[in-house]
Design an enzyme around this catalytic site. Sequence first.
Site: not given
Ligand code: IVH
Length: 680
Positions: A438, A126, A238, A443, A128, A326, A420, A423, A130
């Site tokens: 400004c 999946e 997730y 300008c 991850k 990561k 400014c 100008c 942010d």
């Molecule tokens: S699974 C038991 N799946 O990443 C842990 N986490 O570094 C269940 N996160 O706290 C987490 N995308 O906030 C999971 N597809 C994904 C995710 C994900 C982002 C975040 C989540 C977690 C952190 C862990």
Amino acid sequence: MQLSLLDVPNPEDAARIRVDELRRLLEQHNRLYYVLDSPEISDAEYDALFRELQRLEDQYPGLISLDTPTHRVGGSALDKFSSVTHRLPMLSLENATNDVEIREFDLRVKKYLGLPQEELIPYLCEPKMDGLAVELVYTDGLLSVASTRGDGITGEDVTENIRTIRSLPLRLSGGRIPRLLEVRGEVFLSLDAFRRINSEKEENGEAPFVNPRNAAAGSLRQLDPRITARRPLSVYCYAPGAADGADFPSQQEFFAAIAGWGLPVNPLVRPVAGIEAAVAFYEEMQQQRESLPYEIDGTVIKVDSFVIQRELGEKSRSPRWAVACKFPPRQAVTLVEDILHSVGRTGVITPVALLRPVEISGVTVSRATLHNWDEIALKDIRIGDTVVVERAGDVIPAVVRVLTEKRSGTEQPSLPPEHCPQCGSEVVRIADEVAVRCMGLACPPQFRESIMHFASRNAMDIEGLGEKFIEQLLSLGLVSSVADLYFLSRDDLMKFERMGEKLASNLLAAIENSKQRDLGRFIFALGIRHVGERTAKSLALAFGSLENLERATLEELVSIRDIGATVAQSIRTFFDNQGNIAVIRRMLEAGVTPAVEQKKIGGRFTGKCFVFTGALSRFTRDEARILVENEGGNAVGSVSKKTDYVVAGEDAGSKLAKARELGVTVLSEEDFLELLGREE
Ligand code: IVH
């Protein structure tokens, strides 16, 4: 004959039936609009349903329930959030930062399970996200509590704010709804929404957010849900928490079940066999990262089977069955060599840090926006400071913090200018704003920025009309409004430095071509305050023509989804300005014809609905969508009874299974090209 009481329709009963139906319809259309990106009714039709529901609820307050879409935005602000204890702790994940560490995770899993090294473990890969982790509790199908992760044991009750997320159902739909379902997911802001919020903040003279994650956190932890409602948060689910009345054998089946109940699942999740395919997914996502509409900071690999997950168990803070892979950080440390003052399109003067060039994930960064002088003061950024710089999406890099321990004492503070820098006009600081502006009407940088915006790729897309040519147009006095671009002659262009016949005719052709841009782009190009790309597109769809938009009242404007009072007022102010109208008229006279984009009628795929799944090798997903749309069809994210075709690439997973289950025609990429008439 006597009438039985049962024969007399009780008006409240009739209303109840209609209210239930309206709620179901509104949720269904919300999902089509926000999750599947393929609305089936117009905004006006949606609003009519919404208002009908509001009227019935006003009339019969007894019918108001927790899942009513009219109450997505709660009434009043809170003093503070109350706390929620998670039934099961919300764990975190162990990190891997490269392919070697990812393979080590696989080895650990096999060692623990006593499996041979060559075994291919079924994993679920999946993106991850942010953002911020949340837990959603559905009781008898109803969203009852939503909380932040907090310290993993106890989080904050953000139910009211989570209810504003339109892509999230307030009530689960479909069959066999569990009595209790806890789902964990990540709340995030799309890059589009992030940019829009920040440009609004900047225009309002407020301190912008450093990155989408901070913006999402700030929005989710808003004590006033009405503010959250204006920030279009999204969520992807997730992981399961506690459940009663549902038992999922695997992550894959968990996804299929929750998607079936209407919960949003990232369409990029992919089941794979063995760690090499998971490493390939990690590498593929790293490539795709730049083109995704939201930020991801890595991928997550999970052992698919929940039975094996349980066998593996967890360590104190993280499970043994998953790993967060990561991506390299998008931050770097460098030196602020100088602080310049840059004048923008709306006259706001922004301090910009000139940095010692540094590479951040493949891009050399030599400037960072410092937003405004309040920000500079807050972070105490001085010329000569060593700072941490972050690049978020394709957003201009920002200074995150100063490494004060590196100071030598020779660093110089930077003060806002009194005049400014371009100008010489006096600079003003409007009450309640942090920005300095400004106010000089003539300008040049303001005007230059507005032409650059007009010609930019997502606006009128005048190829070749970049900064250098615009500079010359201005210094030669050839344009005094964007309309003048459409009256330029070959002779005018030949006055430019380094201009040849060929280049001049290309530029003229590009200007000519831009006359045909659709209405949404044209509205965006006008540079109306608060009107970003998405708003411009909504306006084009809602009003259908420039004349209608020009005449729109404030009431009509705010009735459009996602348009609030500030944006509506700004649009009205723009069109009430006769100077702006004159510029628009001149463009129309020159033959600019902003038209509403029409879907091709009578194309091969008119009315057909496609879903693309798995790894596509002949075209990207975006290309596929464009191919389908060009032929009058629709490409959506999930498979339903309404899907006509599923085009499956390598490793297609749950969507393919769903297509087979529903008897939807499944095509290979080659079949699809053949259907399109593209195969030689
Ligand atoms: S699974 C038991 N799946 O990443 C842990 N986490 O570094 C269940 N996160 O706290 C987490 N995308 O906030 C999971 N597809 C994904 C995710 C994900 C982002 C975040 C989540 C977690 C952190 C862990």
